[in-house]
Scaffold this motif. Sequence first.
Motif, PDB file in Angstrom:
ATOM      1  N   UNK A 182    -109.314  90.180  66.852  1.00 40.28           N
ATOM      2  CA  UNK A 182    -108.962  88.823  68.077  1.00 40.28           C
ATOM      3  C   UNK A 182    -108.091  87.902  66.496  1.00 40.28           C
ATOM      4  N   UNK A 183    -108.061  87.801  65.678  1.00 43.19           N
ATOM      5  CA  UNK A 183    -107.345  86.808  64.705  1.00 43.19           C
ATOM      6  C   UNK A 183    -106.468  87.040  63.563  1.00 43.19           C
ATOM      7  N   UNK A 184    -105.777  88.158  63.749  1.00 46.74           N
ATOM      8  CA  UNK A 184    -104.622  88.548  63.503  1.00 46.74           C
ATOM      9  C   UNK A 184    -103.974  89.293  64.173  1.00 46.74           C
ATOM     10  N   UNK A 185    -102.337  89.681  63.865  1.00 46.65           N
ATOM     11  CA  UNK A 185    -101.410  90.284  64.304  1.00 46.65           C
ATOM     12  C   UNK A 185    -101.556  91.482  63.256  1.00 46.65           C
ATOM     13  N   UNK A 186    -101.383  92.498  62.750  1.00 45.95           N
ATOM     14  CA  UNK A 186    -100.587  93.308  61.415  1.00 45.95           C
ATOM     15  C   UNK A 186     -99.592  93.827  62.883  1.00 45.95           C
ATOM     16  N   UNK A 187     -98.603  94.160  61.238  1.00 41.23           N
ATOM     17  CA  UNK A 187     -97.293  94.414  61.589  1.00 41.23           C
ATOM     18  C   UNK A 187     -96.932  95.151  60.235  1.00 41.23           C
ATOM     19  N   UNK A 188     -96.305  96.582  60.646  1.00 40.29           N
ATOM     20  CA  UNK A 188     -95.799  97.734  59.993  1.00 40.29           C
ATOM     21  C   UNK A 188     -94.467  97.596  60.426  1.00 40.29           C
ATOM     22  N   UNK A 189     -93.388  98.931  59.306  1.00 40.06           N
ATOM     23  CA  UNK A 189     -92.497  99.009  60.035  1.00 40.06           C
ATOM     24  C   UNK A 189     -91.749 100.141  58.908  1.00 40.06           C
ATOM     25  N   UNK A 190     -90.473 100.664  59.048  1.00 38.65           N
ATOM     26  CA  UNK A 190     -90.551 102.031  58.281  1.00 38.65           C
ATOM     27  C   UNK A 190     -89.449 101.135  56.130  1.00 38.65           C
ATOM     28  N   UNK A 191     -89.875 101.723  55.607  1.00 36.99           N
ATOM     29  CA  UNK A 191     -88.421 101.950  54.650  1.00 36.99           C
ATOM     30  C   UNK A 191     -87.712 101.940  54.864  1.00 36.99           C
ATOM     31  N   UNK A 192     -86.680 101.048  54.730  1.00 35.84           N
ATOM     32  CA  UNK A 192     -85.530 100.965  54.575  1.00 35.84           C
ATOM     33  C   UNK A 192     -84.578 100.785  53.063  1.00 35.84           C
TER      34      UNK A 192
END
Length: 301
Positions: A182-192
């Motif tokens: 409800x109070x945040x968006x969690x982001x993740x991505x692949x290591x470059x």
Amino acid sequence: QVHAADGESSALMDIKSDGYEIQIADSASITYTGKEVTPAIKVVRTDESKEETVLDENKYETAYSDNVNAGTAKVTVKENEGVTGELTKEFTISPASLKDAAVTVANKSATYTGTAVKPAVTVELGGKVLKENTDYKVSYANNKNVGTAEITVTGIGNYTDTAKATFSIVVGTSDIKTSSVYNKVSLSWGKVTGASGYKIYRSTSKDSGYKAIKTVKSGATVNYNDTKVTFNQTYYYKVRAYRIVGDKAVFGEYSPVSKQKVKVGTSSVKRTASASTTSYNAVTVKWSKVNGANGYKVYRS
């Protein structure tokens, strides 16, 4: 033929003893073509005691040898009707220049790997595709780090001079994943590989309005929590890696966009029916607490 006067026998012309030699037209411009080279010639008498005379080409036969590849070739004038003797002259076939060759790089934009990048090339000259290590050799420069790399094609065998081409080594990219409570968006991505860090962008519209919301200054960090969000709002995110080259940050391409609506999280439900905790006509239902929830709605089927 040389006709004798009445009562005298005829004599044949000996082109060698009569002081003739072979002259090759434009010998300085004879270059390799991939086909037999047959430059025009003249058979000329240059004996100082006699007037220069160009022998009629119908009086001799011409033959060429070793006249395809670059190097020393030979032309021979042989006897024919009314002529005896034989003349030979060598001439040089120069290697063809690669200065005007077209060099095509298989991959004009290669991803940084931390090791030397050597994309394949195709070399074409005069409509002919040349062969590596037969017609030319390839060398690379500045082909390890992010930036512009150079390719030099150097002629060998039947070719000489050089031709050049360039290609780019760029920072890689990866996909981005999102989830929310409800109070945040969690982001993740692949290591470059080779990234010095990442920059995260956000918008409330998929196609425009993106602004940088965070610069991650570590290539090993591949997640971030965006807490400056509004419940029930939809956001669009993308990320791109960068690498510090000298004193500048060189950025890679943007990742594909990830859409995320800020919403209440989900709960894990447990159903218990042991004799010690429930009566014969009741079921106790339990669930885990959801942060930010104002309440819960229970369903049965």
